[in-house]
Design a protein around this motif. Structure first.
Motif, short mmCIF file in Angstrom:
data_model
loop_
_atom_site.label_atom_id
_atom_site.label_comp_id
_atom_site.label_asym_id
_atom_site.label_seq_id
_atom_site.Cartn_x
_atom_site.Cartn_y
_atom_site.Cartn_z
N GLY A 50 111.58 -32.55 57.39
CA GLY A 50 110.92 -33.56 56.57
C GLY A 50 109.88 -33.01 55.63
O GLY A 50 109.01 -33.75 55.16
N THR A 51 109.93 -31.68 55.31
CA THR A 51 108.93 -31.10 54.41
C THR A 51 109.07 -31.69 53.01
O THR A 51 108.08 -32.05 52.36
CB THR A 51 109.09 -29.57 54.36
N THR A 52 110.29 -31.80 52.51
CA THR A 52 110.54 -32.38 51.19
C THR A 52 110.61 -33.90 51.33
O THR A 52 111.48 -34.42 52.02
CB THR A 52 111.84 -31.84 50.58
N ARG A 53 109.70 -34.59 50.65
CA ARG A 53 109.66 -36.04 50.77
C ARG A 53 109.84 -36.76 49.44
O ARG A 53 109.93 -37.98 49.41
CB ARG A 53 108.34 -36.48 51.40
N ASP A 54 109.87 -35.99 48.34
CA ASP A 54 110.10 -36.60 47.04
C ASP A 54 111.22 -35.83 46.35
O ASP A 54 111.66 -34.78 46.83
CB ASP A 54 108.83 -36.55 46.19
N VAL A 55 111.69 -36.33 45.23
CA VAL A 55 112.74 -35.66 44.48
C VAL A 55 112.09 -34.64 43.54
O VAL A 55 111.25 -34.99 42.71
CB VAL A 55 113.57 -36.66 43.66
N LEU A 56 112.46 -33.37 43.70
CA LEU A 56 111.96 -32.29 42.86
C LEU A 56 113.08 -31.86 41.93
O LEU A 56 114.18 -31.52 42.37
CB LEU A 56 111.48 -31.11 43.71
N GLU A 57 112.81 -31.86 40.61
CA GLU A 57 113.84 -31.55 39.63
C GLU A 57 113.46 -30.32 38.83
O GLU A 57 112.29 -30.11 38.51
CB GLU A 57 114.06 -32.73 38.68
N THR A 58 114.49 -29.52 38.48
CA THR A 58 114.26 -28.35 37.64
C THR A 58 115.51 -28.09 36.81
O THR A 58 116.64 -28.16 37.32
CB THR A 58 113.93 -27.11 38.49
N PRO A 59 115.36 -27.81 35.51
CA PRO A 59 116.54 -27.46 34.68
C PRO A 59 116.94 -26.02 34.95
O PRO A 59 116.10 -25.12 35.03
CB PRO A 59 116.02 -27.65 33.26
N VAL A 60 118.24 -25.77 35.12
CA VAL A 60 118.74 -24.44 35.43
C VAL A 60 120.01 -24.17 34.62
O VAL A 60 120.66 -25.08 34.11
CB VAL A 60 119.05 -24.28 36.93
#
Length: 506
Positions: free
Chosen positions: A296-306
């Protein structure tokens, strides 16, 4: 006394008034002011300062660099070059020549630069153009730009004005202009290739072929209306129906082209502690997400362009799918499920050493199974299943379950299986975006799709068994939409929106 650009604009506006032109006041003003005579010769219509005259700008990037490129376009380009080179004649066309640049007023040396002369219409814009390749220090660039600004008849260019003049002089179609803009902003190999194809005119050539088909069909229909000759009406009907099929095929691919231009939405999902954040960091080649053994460390949506295997993608790391105990984690799970519905490609991640756990089984049943059982045409989403942590498996043990769908074995910790993953991703991305190296050019903008849909709708009213005058009008309407797609008859508002994305020197 130097005159300001606003004052010059006002002067040209005044000279353009119909009530003044040719009057006694007009004559007195021209005899009194040499600058007024210059404005009158260059065209003094109201508002002509922006689209007319000779423009100049820095066309290379801002900041310190080895070489900076400054260019001009317009009828006074030759005058500007002679003013900065002590009245020397321009070098041979399209040949580089080393010249000492001086300020036209003070005679102060500015730089030794390579000078290129492009007489119109054999130039990018179709007008006389000059390129000055100067040293890239800020003082040099600033000095040369100020010197050009002191030459009568020259003004700073607006954003995209060089390309807009190329369009106005027929050097580029509107589709080619958009391809040039996409090429400037291209960040991946696939984007570069697609933009080059559009800049080379492949989309315009395709549209020209469609226009010829419409013109031929229209000629047959009008010949029958005027002369009663119907020998070719059946051929016209066959050609129009074949064109309809081609337009439908391109419209079906339109979403692919827009994904290729703006990026594919790739969502990484799976149960907690399967290695989703590690995978995002591995694919993006930077620490985007926090990696921790705590569920449960990640609780939000993290976005990155790749850049994934040469294709643009927006990579989203989401919360682990489970029934959380806290309100914050529950909200993260809700957002993860919401983002799954918006995904183009889903990267499902499972722990290869723990496939029998309740969380892994739940993920397989609720997320993987529904996507696998759907036919490829019934859903826009594609699934790639990854079994992570292969380094935790013993050499003799195999995690493969005969009931598992096709998958890729991977270790985010050691990098084993990364090449297989990238190859599988390339295949999936090519399915979503289309292959920019083969086939017909795809539609990359909503404007293209709009006019192509309008053309198809117009052809839907083409019926030879009804009023032939209406059938002919349907063909004309379809032809108008294709003309708008490549730039014929485009409104100023549309042109402004397209050219505003260009930098000033382009």
């Amino acid at each position: 006394m130097p005159i300001s650009w606003p004052r010059l604009a006002h002067l040209r506006h005044v000279l353009g008034r119909p009530s003044l032109r040719g009057s006694a006041s007009w004559t007195r003003l021209l005899s009194f002011s040499p600058l007024a005579r210059l404005c009158a010769r260059q065209g003094s219509g109201a508002g002509s300062l922006a689209p007319g005259g000779t423009i100049f700008a820095l066309s290379s990037g801002q900041g310190r660099c080895a070489i900076a490129v400054i260019r001009t376009s317009g009828p006074a380009s030759g005058l500007a070059l002679r003013s900065l080179t002590a009245a020397q004649e321009p070098p041979p066309a399209r040949s580089a020549c080393l010249r000492l640049l001086r300020h036209p007023r003070s005679g102060e040396p500015l730089d030794r630069a390579l000078v290129l002369w492009f007489p119109g219409p054999q130039s990018f814009t179709g007008e006389d153009c000059v390129e000055l390749h100067v040293h890239g220090g800020s003082a040099v660039v600033s000095g040369v730009l100020q010197a050009l600004g002191s030459v009568p008849g020259l003004r700073p260019a607006e954003a995209g004005e060089f390309t807009r003049r190329a369009f106005a002089h027929g050097k580029l179609s509107l589709a080619e202009v958009e391809g040039l803009a996409d090429l400037i902003h291209a960040e991946t190999e696939a984007q570069r290739r697609q933009a080059l194809r559009q800049l080379d005119g492949e989309l315009g050539q395709l549209c020209q072929g469609w226009v010829k088909t419409l013109n031929k069909a229209l000629a047959h229909v009008e010949a029958y209306i005027d002369f009663g000759e119907d020998d070719n009406l059946e051929e016209a009907d066959r050609d129009v129906r074949a064109l309809e099929a081609a337009l439908r095929s391109h419209l079906w691919d339109a979403r692919r082209g827009q994904r290729l231009r703006s990026g594919v939405h790739v969502v990484v999902t799976g149960p907690p502690n399967a290695g989703k954040s590690s995978l995002v960091n591995l694919l993006s080649r930077k620490p985007v997400s926090i990696v921790s053994p705590e569920p449960g460390t990640t609780r939000d949506v993290l976005e990155t362009p790749v850049d994934l295997a040469g294709f643009p993608a927006l990579l989203s790391d989401t919360a682990g799918l489970r029934e959380g105990v806290g309100a914050a984690e529950q909200e993260g799970v809700r957002r993860a499920r919401q983002r799954l519905e918006q995904a183009d490609i889903i990267l499902g991640v499972l722990d290869a050493s723990d496939l029998a756990s309740p969380s892994s089984c739940s993920f397989l049943n609720t997320v993987v199974a529904p996507l696998v059982t759907r036919s490829p045409d019934s859903s826009r989403q594609r699934l790639l299943l990854l079994l992570n942590k292969s380094d935790l498996l013993s050499t003799n043990a195999s995690p493969m379950d005969t009931t598992l769908p096709p998958h890729v074995l991977l270790s985010c910790r050691t990098g084993a299986g990364l090449d297989s993953l990238l190859q599988a991703l390339k295949t999936e991305l090519a399915m979503v975006c289309g292959d920019p190296f083969t086939g017909a050019p795809v539609l990359t903008r909503a404007r293209h799709q709009h006019h192509l849909q309008g053309c198809l709708d117009a052809l839907g009213h083409f019926q030879l068994d009804t009023d032939l005058a209406l059938a002919a009008e349907a063909l004309r309407q379809a032809r108008r939409h294709l003309s708008h797609l490549t730039g014929g008859g485009g409104t100023e508002e549309i042109l402004d929106l397209i050219f505003q994305d260009f930098c000033v020197g382009k």
